[in-house]
Design a protein around this motif. Structure first.
Motif, short mmCIF file in Angstrom:
data_model
loop_
_atom_site.label_atom_id
_atom_site.label_comp_id
_atom_site.label_asym_id
_atom_site.label_seq_id
_atom_site.Cartn_x
_atom_site.Cartn_y
_atom_site.Cartn_z
N MET A 101 2.67 9.31 2.42
CA MET A 101 2.92 9.37 1.01
C MET A 101 3.37 10.44 0.60
N ASP A 143 3.13 6.51 -6.82
CA ASP A 143 2.21 7.17 -7.71
C ASP A 143 2.08 8.65 -7.71
N PRO A 149 -7.02 1.96 -3.86
CA PRO A 149 -7.09 3.38 -3.07
C PRO A 149 -7.58 2.93 -1.72
N PRO A 206 -4.06 6.78 -5.47
CA PRO A 206 -3.09 5.87 -6.06
C PRO A 206 -3.83 4.99 -7.19
N HIS A 207 -2.88 4.39 -8.07
CA HIS A 207 -3.33 3.60 -9.37
C HIS A 207 -2.80 2.40 -9.51
N PRO A 263 -3.08 10.78 3.47
CA PRO A 263 -1.92 10.73 2.61
C PRO A 263 -0.62 11.29 3.12
N GLN A 297 0.82 -1.20 0.02
CA GLN A 297 -0.13 0.09 0.11
C GLN A 297 1.11 1.26 0.19
N THR A 331 -2.22 0.46 -6.91
CA THR A 331 -2.56 -0.31 -5.75
C THR A 331 -3.99 0.15 -5.30
N ALA A 383 1.62 3.75 -3.39
CA ALA A 383 0.90 4.99 -3.44
C ALA A 383 1.70 6.26 -3.45
#
Length: 175
Positions: free
Chosen positions: A79, A57, A71, A66-67, A76, A50, A69, A54
């Motif tokens: 990340m 991305d 979402p 995220p694309h 956030p 994850q 994994t 994320a």
């Protein structure tokens, strides 16, 4: 506060700021030395499933959702922080682990300040014992380099407690 701890162990204190800086650097060096053999271990578990995808991305595409994994509902912040660090230092396992270790160091330092605050009337230096027990706790040890929410959550919780005790409620609510 920290100066009292220095006096309790027999050290002379130059200034309050200097003593705080010395303790912070001491905590950072201790954590770094303890984790040196692990700093390049591959990502594991939720890191790889994850948080790192994320963050990648966000780092590569600026994608807040995220694309690579699924979402989910995780905030956030971690990340975003990692993506920012990677923009400056480049993507690597080492930079990721050092970033999380820096957050853990701040958490240890804030825990030290909280222990000082809560033990002002105690003799000797119980704040040092608090930090030692925290640093050697197996859960803290393993979580302090992992790209997960645990260290930032612990650090912000301790910060919130300190701010609450200082009656800085608005900033406490933000933390």
């Amino acid at each position: 506060e920290a100066a009292r701890v220095f006096r309790a162990v027999g050290w002379r204190v130059v200034s309050r700021r200097a003593s705080h800086l010395i303790f912070f650097v001491l905590f950072a060096a201790t954590l770094l030395v303890m984790h040196l053999p692990l700093l390049t271990l591959p990502f594991h578990w939720d890191e790889m499933g994850q948080f790192v995808p994320a963050a990648l991305d966000l780092y590569r595409d600026g994608a807040w959702v995220p694309h690579s994994t699924l979402p989910n509902v995780h905030p956030p912040g971690v990340m975003l922080l990692l993506a920012g660090v990677w923009k400056v230092f480049g993507f690597s396992i080492l930079t990721s682990r050092l970033t999380m270790l820096a957050i853990a160091t701040v958490g240890v330092y804030l825990s030290f300040l909280l222990a000082i605050r809560l033990s002002r009337k105690s003799p000797d230096a119980p704040a040092i014992a608090t930090v030692v027990f925290l640093i050697v706790a197996p859960l803290f040890y393993t979580q302090s380099i992992m790209v997960l929410l645990d260290m930032p959550a612990m650090t912000l919780t301790v910060l919130s407690l300190l701010l609450f005790f200082d009656e800085r409620y608005a900033v406490c609510a933000l933390a």
